[in-house]
Scaffold this motif. Structure first.
Motif, short mmCIF file in Angstrom:
data_model
loop_
_atom_site.label_atom_id
_atom_site.label_comp_id
_atom_site.label_asym_id
_atom_site.label_seq_id
_atom_site.Cartn_x
_atom_site.Cartn_y
_atom_site.Cartn_z
N ALA A 168 0.83 -1.21 0.00
CA ALA A 168 0.00 0.00 0.00
C ALA A 168 0.87 1.25 0.00
N LYS A 169 0.48 2.24 -0.80
CA LYS A 169 1.21 3.51 -0.83
C LYS A 169 0.75 4.45 0.27
N LEU A 170 -0.50 4.27 0.73
CA LEU A 170 -1.05 5.08 1.80
C LEU A 170 -1.35 4.21 3.01
N MET A 171 -0.93 4.70 4.18
CA MET A 171 -1.19 3.99 5.43
C MET A 171 -1.93 4.94 6.36
N PHE A 172 -3.11 4.53 6.81
CA PHE A 172 -3.92 5.33 7.72
C PHE A 172 -3.81 4.75 9.13
N ILE A 173 -3.48 5.60 10.09
CA ILE A 173 -3.32 5.15 11.47
C ILE A 173 -4.29 5.90 12.36
N GLY A 174 -5.27 5.18 12.90
CA GLY A 174 -6.23 5.77 13.81
C GLY A 174 -5.78 5.61 15.25
N GLU A 175 -6.74 5.71 16.16
CA GLU A 175 -6.40 5.72 17.58
C GLU A 175 -6.59 4.35 18.24
N GLY A 176 -7.76 3.76 18.08
CA GLY A 176 -8.01 2.45 18.66
C GLY A 176 -9.33 1.90 18.18
N PRO A 177 -9.52 0.59 18.25
CA PRO A 177 -10.78 -0.01 17.82
C PRO A 177 -11.94 0.47 18.69
N GLY A 178 -13.13 0.57 18.08
CA GLY A 178 -14.35 0.89 18.82
C GLY A 178 -15.21 -0.35 18.98
N ARG A 214 -10.99 1.09 -0.14
CA ARG A 214 -10.39 0.62 1.11
C ARG A 214 -9.35 -0.47 0.85
N GLU A 215 -9.61 -1.32 -0.14
CA GLU A 215 -8.71 -2.44 -0.42
C GLU A 215 -7.34 -2.00 -0.94
N GLU A 216 -7.20 -0.73 -1.30
CA GLU A 216 -5.96 -0.22 -1.87
C GLU A 216 -5.04 0.42 -0.83
N VAL A 217 -5.55 0.64 0.38
CA VAL A 217 -4.76 1.31 1.41
C VAL A 217 -4.66 0.40 2.63
N PHE A 218 -3.70 0.71 3.51
CA PHE A 218 -3.57 -0.05 4.75
C PHE A 218 -4.15 0.79 5.88
N ILE A 219 -5.00 0.17 6.70
CA ILE A 219 -5.67 0.87 7.78
C ILE A 219 -5.40 0.15 9.10
N THR A 220 -4.96 0.89 10.09
CA THR A 220 -4.70 0.30 11.40
C THR A 220 -4.89 1.35 12.48
N ASN A 221 -4.51 1.02 13.71
CA ASN A 221 -4.60 1.94 14.85
C ASN A 221 -3.34 1.86 15.69
N VAL A 222 -3.15 2.86 16.55
CA VAL A 222 -1.96 2.82 17.41
C VAL A 222 -2.09 1.75 18.48
N VAL A 223 -3.31 1.42 18.90
CA VAL A 223 -3.51 0.25 19.76
C VAL A 223 -4.44 -0.72 19.05
#
Length: 211
Positions: A38-48, A77-86
């Protein structure tokens, strides 16, 4: 190991992790998802709540808005990586605590190294401070900063725009700039966050003085 293999190893370790107290209350760990290239990586805060039920990041209302934002710039969505800090849900959706952030830090770093994204987009204040600890999101949102060799763009969390409608246009505008930042990525020099903040503040002060 290949990047894909590293991500698989992280997924497996996260699913049984007991490094902090969040494992007591989680239902399903949420390591993240997306392609290893993935060229773009999105990092959120934590799962809800919804993420804790399904084991996937951003599948609630904030996730639906994120999907809309991605579509607005021609991405799925399938083209980017999505995760969280926890990787596990904090009870009652509270902010992650310091020890919890530390416990997950190595997992996130392994993911970043494996993917080697062109842009890292932090979603929300808590993920921003991992890279830019001395700035305010209200000052830096939508701007690209190279930190420790990584191009980072802080943005408001999609949930913030849902709770504060006044932020919605700001979030949409920031996302609309991502294709341009992709083009400019190689031309942004390494700068320290405090220097970036000072320069940004100076530029805004100069602009305000014109009116």
């Amino acid at each position: 190991m290949t990047g894909f293999e590293v991500l698989q190893a992280v997924d497996a370790e996260v699913s049984t992790c007991q490094r902090c107290e969040l494992h007591f209350s989680r239902k399903i760990a949420v390591p993240g998802e997306g392609p290893a290239n993935a060229k773009l990586m999105f990092i959120g805060e934590g799962p809800g709540f919804h993420e804790n039920e399904k084991g996937r990041p951003f599948v609630g209302s904030a996730g639906a808005f994120l999907d809309e934002l991605l579509a607005s710039i021609g991405l799925k969505r399938e083209e980017v990586f999505i995760t969280n800090v926890v990787k596990c849900r904090p009870p009652a959706n509270r902010d992650p605590q310091i020890e919890e952030l530390h416990a997950c830090s190595d997992f996130l770093e392994q993911q970043i190294q494996a993917i080697n994204p062109k842009l890292i987009i932090t979603l929300g204040r808590i993920s921003m401070v991992r890279f830019l600890p001395n700035v305010k999101i209200s000052e830096m949102h939508g701007q690209a900063v190279r930190v420790r060799g990584r191009l980072v763009i802080p943005m408001y969390h999609p949930a913030a725009a849902l709770h504060q409608p006044s932020l919605r246009d700001t979030v949409i505008s920031d996302f609309s700039q991502l294709p341009e930042w992709m083009v400019k990525a190689g031309n942004i020099p390494e700068m320290q966050p405090d220097v970036v903040f000072a320069e940004n503040h100076k530029q805004r002060s100069e602009q305000l003085s014109l009116f």
